[in-house]
Design a protein around this motif. Structure first.
Motif, mmCIF file in Angstrom:
data_model
loop_
_atom_site.group_PDB
_atom_site.id
_atom_site.type_symbol
_atom_site.label_atom_id
_atom_site.label_comp_id
_atom_site.label_asym_id
_atom_site.label_seq_id
_atom_site.Cartn_x
_atom_site.Cartn_y
_atom_site.Cartn_z
ATOM 1 N N ASN A 12 -19.187 -6.081 -12.448
ATOM 2 C CA ASN A 12 -20.074 -6.283 -11.302
ATOM 3 C C ASN A 12 -19.281 -5.937 -10.038
ATOM 4 N N PHE A 13 -19.633 -4.809 -9.411
ATOM 5 C CA PHE A 13 -18.827 -4.331 -8.285
ATOM 6 C C PHE A 13 -19.002 -5.165 -7.018
ATOM 7 N N CYS A 20 -11.739 -8.555 -12.104
ATOM 8 C CA CYS A 20 -10.342 -8.134 -12.326
ATOM 9 C C CYS A 20 -9.485 -9.353 -12.674
ATOM 10 N N LYS A 21 -9.732 -10.444 -11.973
ATOM 11 C CA LYS A 21 -8.966 -11.667 -12.213
ATOM 12 C C LYS A 21 -9.216 -12.164 -13.643
ATOM 13 N N MET A 22 -10.478 -12.116 -14.032
ATOM 14 C CA MET A 22 -10.835 -12.535 -15.388
ATOM 15 C C MET A 22 -10.074 -11.676 -16.414
ATOM 16 N N PHE A 46 -16.123 6.046 -9.280
ATOM 17 C CA PHE A 46 -15.218 5.679 -8.174
ATOM 18 C C PHE A 46 -13.946 6.515 -8.279
ATOM 19 N N GLY A 47 -13.137 6.443 -7.224
ATOM 20 C CA GLY A 47 -11.920 7.253 -7.189
ATOM 21 C C GLY A 47 -10.694 6.438 -6.828
ATOM 22 N N GLU A 52 -6.817 1.692 -6.107
ATOM 23 C CA GLU A 52 -5.748 1.072 -5.330
ATOM 24 C C GLU A 52 -6.000 -0.430 -5.149
ATOM 25 N N PHE A 53 -7.251 -0.801 -4.927
ATOM 26 C CA PHE A 53 -7.591 -2.233 -4.802
ATOM 27 C C PHE A 53 -7.439 -2.939 -6.151
#
Ligand code: DX5
Ligand code: ZN
Length: 215
Positions: A12-13, A20-22, A46-47, A52-53
């Motif tokens: 889910n963006f 990401c944490k999960m 996405f690119g 990077e994030f």
């Protein structure tokens, strides 16, 4: 032990950091990041900026799957964004050997992806040079598609090619992996399972990852 690489394409963006944490806290081994250009595949994702994030949320390996034309133009940007493995599609690379050298010179592991119609035998002259084969078990472009059964015999063929050469390449299976078919994929000789929908559309993604890891 198999490597589990959930694909964030199905995350889910709006709450990417939480997803990401999960993954970071889960038993997942790698983050699989699907880059699409709307030219090589009929979808855009996405690119490097998003990668990077994502990179900042984990020290797990970032496995970047480029579904783009002219990947050589962007290899350096993906290195800067934090990619550990950079995978290019054989169908998008008339000078595949040069792409592989570029990725390695930049200090990343090199992967080559094959579409479902592409024969394993085309890898023969590069298999010793690469770290990963991403074998597509769906046509690339979208998450949530069904596993193409012909992939099983392609995995066996690739396994025997790798085992009969000096190659250390890992076999990654990408597309339509479920709790039901994962065991037969591993039994055929795969090392890495990518899973998008199976993980992220579940009510308990961490548990699914742990079940995949136990197979
Ligand atoms: C497809 C991508 C896959 C995809 C997998 O083009 O390369 O990584 O996100 O998603 P599922 O597991 O849902 O097929
Ligand atoms: Zn992928």
């Amino acid at each position: 032990m198999s490597i589990i690489a959930p694909s964030l394409l199905s995350a889910n963006f709006l709450r990417l950091e939480e997803d990401c944490k999960m993954l970071h806290e889960s038993e997942a081994d790698w983050f699989h990041l699907d880059v699409m250009d709307g030219r090589f595949v009929p979808n855009i994702s996405f690119g490097p900026m998003i990668i990077e994030f994502i990179r900042k949320t984990t020290n797990k390996l970032c496995d970047v799957h480029l579904m783009i034309l002219e990947p050589e133009k962007y290899a350096e940007a993906f290195k800067k964004a934090g990619a550990d493995i950079l995978t290019v599609h054989i169908e998008a690379c008339p000078h595949l050997h040069r792409n592989i050298q570029q990725i390695k010179t930049l200090g990343m592991q090199a992967g080559v992806a094959l579409n479902p119609h592409t024969p394993v035998s085309l890898l023969k002259d590069v298999i010793a040079d690469i770290d990963l084969v991403c074998m597509m078990s769906v046509n690339p472009g979208f998450g949530g598609q069904s596993f193409i059964l012909n992939t099983i015999q392609k995995i066996r063929e690739l396994r025997s090619m790798i085992d009969s050469t000096a190659s250390n390449a890992k076999i990654e299976i990408d597309g339509g992996v479920t709790l039901e078919n994962a065991k037969s994929i591993l039994d055929a000789g795969a090392d890495v399972l990518v899973a998008g929908n199976t993980v992220f559309k579940s009510a308990d993604p961490k548990n699914i990852i742990s079940l995949l890891k136990k197979l």
